[in-house]
Scaffold this motif. Structure first.
Motif, PDB file in Angstrom:
ATOM      1  N   SER A 102     -22.563  43.565 143.468  1.00 29.26           N
ATOM      2  CA  SER A 102     -21.071  43.301 143.297  1.00 29.26           C
ATOM      3  C   SER A 102     -20.441  44.447 144.155  1.00 29.26           C
ATOM      4  CB  SER A 102     -20.867  43.854 141.996  1.00 29.26           C
ATOM      5  OG  SER A 102     -21.351  44.893 141.559  1.00 29.26           O
ATOM      6  N   GLN A 103     -18.988  44.177 144.266  1.00 21.25           N
ATOM      7  CA  GLN A 103     -18.162  44.960 145.126  1.00 21.25           C
ATOM      8  C   GLN A 103     -17.725  46.276 144.223  1.00 21.25           C
ATOM      9  OE1 GLN A 103     -14.923  43.373 147.554  1.00 21.25           O
ATOM     10  NE2 GLN A 103     -13.539  45.001 146.509  1.00 21.25           N
ATOM     11  N   ILE A 104     -17.986  47.472 144.911  1.00 21.16           N
ATOM     12  CA  ILE A 104     -17.797  48.581 144.144  1.00 21.16           C
ATOM     13  C   ILE A 104     -15.786  49.023 144.621  1.00 21.16           C
ATOM     14  CG2 ILE A 104     -17.948  51.167 143.645  1.00 21.16           C
ATOM     15  CD1 ILE A 104     -20.987  50.536 144.634  1.00 21.16           C
ATOM     16  N   ALA A 105     -15.722  48.873 145.675  1.00 22.33           N
ATOM     17  CA  ALA A 105     -14.349  49.223 146.118  1.00 22.33           C
ATOM     18  C   ALA A 105     -13.797  48.502 147.341  1.00 22.33           C
ATOM     19  CB  ALA A 105     -14.418  50.709 146.398  1.00 22.33           C
ATOM     20  N   GLY A 106     -12.588  48.367 147.784  1.00 21.85           N
ATOM     21  CA  GLY A 106     -12.156  47.423 148.607  1.00 21.85           C
ATOM     22  C   GLY A 106     -10.604  47.975 149.242  1.00 21.85           C
ATOM     23  N   PHE A 107     -10.453  48.001 150.209  1.00 17.81           N
ATOM     24  CA  PHE A 107      -8.933  48.418 150.645  1.00 17.81           C
ATOM     25  C   PHE A 107      -8.464  48.091 151.888  1.00 17.81           C
ATOM     26  CE2 PHE A 107     -10.413  51.786 147.255  1.00 17.81           C
ATOM     27  CZ  PHE A 107      -9.251  51.341 146.399  1.00 17.81           C
ATOM     28  N   VAL A 158      -8.127  57.632 158.849  1.00 17.48           N
ATOM     29  CA  VAL A 158      -8.447  56.457 157.876  1.00 17.48           C
ATOM     30  C   VAL A 158      -9.715  56.235 157.523  1.00 17.48           C
ATOM     31  CG1 VAL A 158      -8.514  53.997 157.503  1.00 17.48           C
ATOM     32  CG2 VAL A 158      -6.205  55.068 157.923  1.00 17.48           C
ATOM     33  N   ALA A 159     -10.688  56.656 158.935  1.00 18.39           N
ATOM     34  CA  ALA A 159     -11.931  56.428 158.601  1.00 18.39           C
ATOM     35  C   ALA A 159     -12.673  57.489 157.827  1.00 18.39           C
ATOM     36  CB  ALA A 159     -12.753  56.625 159.909  1.00 18.39           C
ATOM     37  N   HIS A 160     -11.899  58.915 157.790  1.00 18.51           N
ATOM     38  CA  HIS A 160     -12.268  60.050 156.937  1.00 18.51           C
ATOM     39  C   HIS A 160     -11.868  59.612 155.535  1.00 18.51           C
ATOM     40  CE1 HIS A 160     -13.814  62.334 159.969  1.00 18.51           C
ATOM     41  NE2 HIS A 160     -12.716  62.699 160.421  1.00 18.51           N
ATOM     42  N   GLN A 161     -11.030  58.874 155.224  1.00 18.54           N
ATOM     43  CA  GLN A 161     -10.364  58.455 153.864  1.00 18.54           C
ATOM     44  C   GLN A 161     -11.325  57.394 153.333  1.00 18.54           C
ATOM     45  OE1 GLN A 161      -6.464  57.313 153.259  1.00 18.54           O
ATOM     46  NE2 GLN A 161      -6.756  56.491 151.420  1.00 18.54           N
ATOM     47  N   ILE A 162     -11.664  56.522 154.106  1.00 19.66           N
ATOM     48  CA  ILE A 162     -12.965  55.487 153.809  1.00 19.66           C
ATOM     49  C   ILE A 162     -14.135  56.339 153.191  1.00 19.66           C
ATOM     50  CG2 ILE A 162     -14.347  53.685 154.301  1.00 19.66           C
ATOM     51  CD1 ILE A 162     -11.827  52.542 156.245  1.00 19.66           C
ATOM     52  N   SER A 163     -14.587  57.178 154.024  1.00 20.34           N
ATOM     53  CA  SER A 163     -15.623  58.048 153.637  1.00 20.34           C
ATOM     54  C   SER A 163     -15.497  58.907 152.496  1.00 20.34           C
ATOM     55  CB  SER A 163     -16.098  59.108 154.802  1.00 20.34           C
ATOM     56  OG  SER A 163     -16.229  58.620 156.014  1.00 20.34           O
ATOM     57  N   ASP A 164     -14.419  59.271 152.223  1.00 19.89           N
ATOM     58  CA  ASP A 164     -14.065  59.921 150.940  1.00 19.89           C
ATOM     59  C   ASP A 164     -14.105  59.062 149.677  1.00 19.89           C
ATOM     60  OD1 ASP A 164     -13.315  62.578 151.724  1.00 19.89           O
ATOM     61  OD2 ASP A 164     -11.267  61.893 152.126  1.00 19.89           O
ATOM     62  N   ILE A 165     -13.532  57.764 149.732  1.00 21.35           N
ATOM     63  CA  ILE A 165     -13.634  56.820 148.792  1.00 21.35           C
ATOM     64  C   ILE A 165     -15.313  56.504 148.469  1.00 21.35           C
ATOM     65  CG2 ILE A 165     -13.025  54.458 148.056  1.00 21.35           C
ATOM     66  CD1 ILE A 165     -10.508  54.533 149.730  1.00 21.35           C
ATOM     67  N   GLU A 206     -17.890  62.399 142.305  1.00 21.36           N
ATOM     68  CA  GLU A 206     -16.925  63.554 142.745  1.00 21.36           C
ATOM     69  C   GLU A 206     -16.070  63.167 144.046  1.00 21.36           C
ATOM     70  OE1 GLU A 206     -19.639  66.432 143.684  1.00 21.36           O
ATOM     71  OE2 GLU A 206     -20.219  67.031 141.612  1.00 21.36           O
ATOM     72  N   PRO A 207     -14.995  63.687 144.133  1.00 23.35           N
ATOM     73  CA  PRO A 207     -14.109  63.391 145.364  1.00 23.35           C
ATOM     74  C   PRO A 207     -14.580  63.913 146.700  1.00 23.35           C
ATOM     75  CG  PRO A 207     -12.817  64.650 143.581  1.00 23.35           C
ATOM     76  CD  PRO A 207     -14.337  64.572 143.284  1.00 23.35           C
TER      77      PRO A 207
END
Length: 438
Positions: free
Chosen positions: A126-131, A143-150, A158-159
């Protein structure tokens, strides 16, 4: 004592170490024994020219250096899905992947790109996240770093703190030329260094404002210490403190309206609070000892600081309005340069242990100390905004470098330079304006 040496250095009587500018690269020197197996499929791209930034490479590097993921080798991949319909979970179960990341990039206008990604739980299928993001080319790496954060947050709970920045001080000394000091800012992985301040005089003690839009720092322009505030958005800077004697150790209040400072305008090194809109000063300590290195608690109620009022440097806590101070550290004869984690439950500091200066954490309520590093000349620790990592300065083979260690001591990394030294790191808070999620 290093505390005394730092105060003397603020008076301009101690030579500063030699620094040189170079791009930082990270070497993982210790990770956790078992990380979450994750597969990061190269993002799809059908453009004629190469992308300005390889997003999947940045994500892979981020997660690998976190120490909490085992990134699977791409050469073992059975398939390379780009879209949800292309994912065959049994391909990834064979590789024993627990998480899967896929994505794609396409150009939607000149200089504009659409980036989308999906994160899957392989076992559950199943999918956990997608943006999806619509951004300019200059924001691809962020944005690559933000995807890593997600990804980090969805899997660890944890964030993440990849989409943040670090500040540090370097010194260049070309042959036959006067030294040049630089206040540098880079991505959290040391990439994209930018010069914020360039001066022939020493720089020290960079401190981020809570919104990451300003940097306070100490400069020895005119051969004496002064505290400046640099606006990161428009490049303007303003003088914050140029009193007689020491002007040093700036620390922002959580609301960004005040600075705590070390000043000797009244003859002794004391802690003051300055209201920035009015430049009103309030003296917080009144002790013949040296009081320095203030840091606010996340709720703004308290300030911790270093003082040798007990005979050796130790960490104390007082109300942000001043008054009596409570001693927090009792292990060892040297504890200094403390600052809070974002949750306010622990602080990081420099502690003398087994003859060396090492990075430690102190659980404030329990007063329990944990030594995190094994090198002997560690200094200037700074928490990541999620409290999971601590960046600090140290020496390797006689040369100053930056390093980081996880708050539990299990993950360690070196920020390597080709040559020269680097000091005084400070990890930025989160900057919500760097979020591009749709």
């Amino acid at each position: 004592m290093r505390l005394i040496a730092k105060v003397i250095a603020l008076l301009g009587l101690v030579a500063c170490p030699v620094f040189a500018h170079a791009v930082l690269t990270i070497e993982i020197t210790r990770g956790v024994d078992v990380g979450t197996p994750i597969a990061i499929v190269p993002f799809g791209w059908d453009g004629a020219a190469p992308l300005p930034q390889n997003i999947s490479d940045v994500i892979e590097s981020d997660l690998a250096r976190s120490g909490y993921f085992a990134v699977l080798s791409r050469k073992d991949f059975i398939s390379l899905p780009r879209e949800d319909k292309d994912v065959v979970f049994k391909d990834w179960r064979i590789l024993k992947a627990e998480a899967l990341v896929i994505g794609s990039v396409r150009q939607v206008a000149p200089g504009k790109f659409q980036v989308q990604f999906r994160l899957y739980d392989v076992f559950k299928g199943s999918q956990i996240a997608g943006f999806r993001y619509i951004i300019g080319a200059e924001m691809l790496r962020s944005v690559a770093h933000q995807i890593s954060d997600i990804i980090y947050e969805k899997i660890t709970g944890e964030p993440g703190a990849f989409n943040t920045r670090i500040a540090y001080v370097t010194r260049e000394e070309p042959p036959g030329v006067k030294p040049v000091y630089k206040l540098q800012v880079a991505d959290s992985d040391g990439v994209n260094p930018q010069t914020v301040v360039r001066t022939p005089e020493p720089l020290m003690s960079p401190a981020w404002s809570p919104d990451s839009k300003r940097l306070a720092y100490v400069s020895f322009e005119d051969k004496r210490s002064k505290v400046y505030i640099q606006n990161m958005m428009d490049g303007r800077r303003e003088m914050a403190a140029e009193f007689s004697g020491i002007n040093g150790a700036p620390a922002w209040s959580p609301d960004g309206r005040s600075l705590a400072l070390t000043l000797s305008r009244d003859g002794n090194a004391e802690i003051y609070a300055m209201q920035l809109d009015t430049r009103t000063l309030r003296r917080l300590t009144h002790d013949p000892a040296i009081d320095t290195e203030p840091s606010w608690s996340p709720d703004g109620r308290d300030i911790i600081f270093t003082s040798d009022r007990a005979g050796t440097p130790q960490i104390y806590r007082m109300s942000a309005s001043g008054g009596s101070a409570e001693r927090l550290t009792f292990d060892g004869d040297y504890n200094a340069r403390a600052s809070y984690a974002a949750n306010g439950k622990s602080i990081t500091l420099v502690s003398r242990s087994q003859g060396g200066f090492r990075i430690a954490t102190l659980q404030v309520d329990k007063r329990t100390m944990q030594i995190l590093t094994e090198t002997s000349l560690d200094e200037s620790p700074s928490f990541a905004p999620n409290g999971r990592m601590i960046i600090y300065a140290t020496e390797v083979r006689g040369r100053g470098v930056l390093a980081s260690v996880s708050a539990d001591g299990r993950v360690r990394q070196l920020f390597k330079l080709e040559e020269g030294d680097v000091r005084e790191p400070a990890w930025s808070p989160y900057n919500r304006e760097l979020q591009y999620k749709e």
